[in-house]
Structure formats: C-alpha cells, structure tokens
Write a protein that holds these residues in place. Sequence first.
Motif, short mmCIF file in Angstrom:
data_model
loop_
_atom_site.label_atom_id
_atom_site.label_comp_id
_atom_site.label_asym_id
_atom_site.label_seq_id
_atom_site.Cartn_x
_atom_site.Cartn_y
_atom_site.Cartn_z
N LEU A 16 0.80 -1.23 0.00
CA LEU A 16 0.00 0.00 0.00
C LEU A 16 0.83 1.28 0.00
N MET A 17 2.10 1.17 0.36
CA MET A 17 2.94 2.37 0.35
C MET A 17 3.11 2.94 -1.06
N TRP A 18 2.89 2.11 -2.09
CA TRP A 18 2.95 2.65 -3.46
C TRP A 18 1.90 3.74 -3.64
N PHE A 19 0.79 3.66 -2.91
CA PHE A 19 -0.27 4.67 -3.04
C PHE A 19 -0.02 5.89 -2.17
N VAL A 20 0.59 5.73 -1.01
CA VAL A 20 0.72 6.87 -0.09
C VAL A 20 2.14 7.39 0.07
N GLY A 21 3.13 6.63 -0.31
CA GLY A 21 4.51 7.09 -0.19
C GLY A 21 4.77 8.37 -0.96
N ILE A 22 3.96 8.61 -1.96
CA ILE A 22 4.06 9.80 -2.80
C ILE A 22 3.79 11.08 -1.98
N PHE A 23 3.17 10.92 -0.81
CA PHE A 23 2.86 12.08 0.04
C PHE A 23 3.95 12.37 1.07
N ASP A 24 5.00 11.58 1.08
CA ASP A 24 6.12 11.82 2.00
C ASP A 24 6.82 13.10 1.57
N VAL A 25 6.91 14.06 2.49
CA VAL A 25 7.51 15.35 2.16
C VAL A 25 8.83 15.59 2.88
N TYR A 26 9.37 14.56 3.50
CA TYR A 26 10.63 14.74 4.22
C TYR A 26 11.68 15.37 3.32
N ASP A 27 12.30 16.41 3.83
CA ASP A 27 13.35 17.16 3.13
C ASP A 27 12.80 17.90 1.90
N ARG A 28 11.48 17.96 1.77
CA ARG A 28 10.85 18.71 0.68
C ARG A 28 9.67 19.52 1.25
N GLU A 29 9.76 19.84 2.53
CA GLU A 29 8.67 20.56 3.19
C GLU A 29 8.38 21.91 2.54
N GLU A 30 9.43 22.56 2.05
CA GLU A 30 9.29 23.90 1.46
C GLU A 30 8.69 23.88 0.06
N SER A 31 8.70 22.74 -0.59
CA SER A 31 8.15 22.67 -1.95
C SER A 31 6.92 21.76 -1.96
N LYS A 32 7.16 20.47 -2.00
CA LYS A 32 6.04 19.52 -2.04
C LYS A 32 5.16 19.64 -0.79
N GLY A 33 5.78 19.88 0.35
CA GLY A 33 5.02 20.03 1.59
C GLY A 33 4.04 21.18 1.54
N VAL A 34 4.50 22.31 1.03
CA VAL A 34 3.63 23.49 0.90
C VAL A 34 2.49 23.20 -0.07
#
Length: 139
Positions: A16-34
């Motif tokens: 199932l991580m194939w579906f939700v791992g895409i939402f991991d924003v570690y070290d990308r909080e300023e871009s993907k996280g925002v």
Amino acid sequence: MMLKDPFLNERFEPDLMWFVGIFDVYDREESKGVELEAYDPNDQADRSMLIKKYCLNQPYLSYRHKLALVENLEAVLKDPNFDFQAIFEIDECETNSWPREEWYLLESPRRFFQDVYQLATEIWKEDLLVAASEDKSTW
C-alpha cells in the motif's frame, strides 16, 4: 519470469505504500510540503483530488503494476482486521514525514484506501483490463 520493481532489479511488491509514499515530504517541506499542505485528507473532495493527482498518476507504473496494486488493495480491503492506520505511522527514527498533522491520524484510513480502490478501478480501467487478459506467469 516475474514482475520487476520499476526502480530496482527485484520482484515488485505491491504494498500500500505505493499509493501513499508519494505524500512523503521529508526534506521537501518547502516545496512539495507546501503544495500538499493545502489539502485535507479527511475531506472527501480533497481526498479524491489527492488520489487522482498523486496516487494514481505515477507514470513509472506499467499496466501490470497497476493490476498487481489493485488486486493487493482489493485483498486487504476484504480483511476486516487489516490495520490501515499502520500504513500512516512513521517511526521517529525514520526519515519520513507527512504534509500536515491530519495524515498521522486519519479519521478513517480504511476509507482513504476504499476511495483509492474505487478511483483506481475507474481511472485505470483500460490498463487493468489489458493486464487481466494476460497470462501472469509470463510477467
């Protein structure tokens, strides 16, 4: 023969991580996280948009990978004791993080994956039909 991971030269594990791992924003909080912070995974409309835009929009997944993922998801959804919340739990020693607090304790993690399944069977319908018509032993 075996279905290979799209990134590694090893067997593809359709977890199932194939579906939700895409939402991991570690070290990308300023871009993907925002970008992801604007969406509430507990809100039906936001959740549907997140699933369509991110979970089901992974160009490196072949039609065979999609079928393997959907079949695995279907199997775990049939298990009333499957712990969907565990998928969203991040050990404090891990280098992972979710875009907003709601991801750590979703109102209904099972509902999230039910929505993934429902949308995947619609959006990936043609790919799933092609893959299902093949002999999996040739993969």
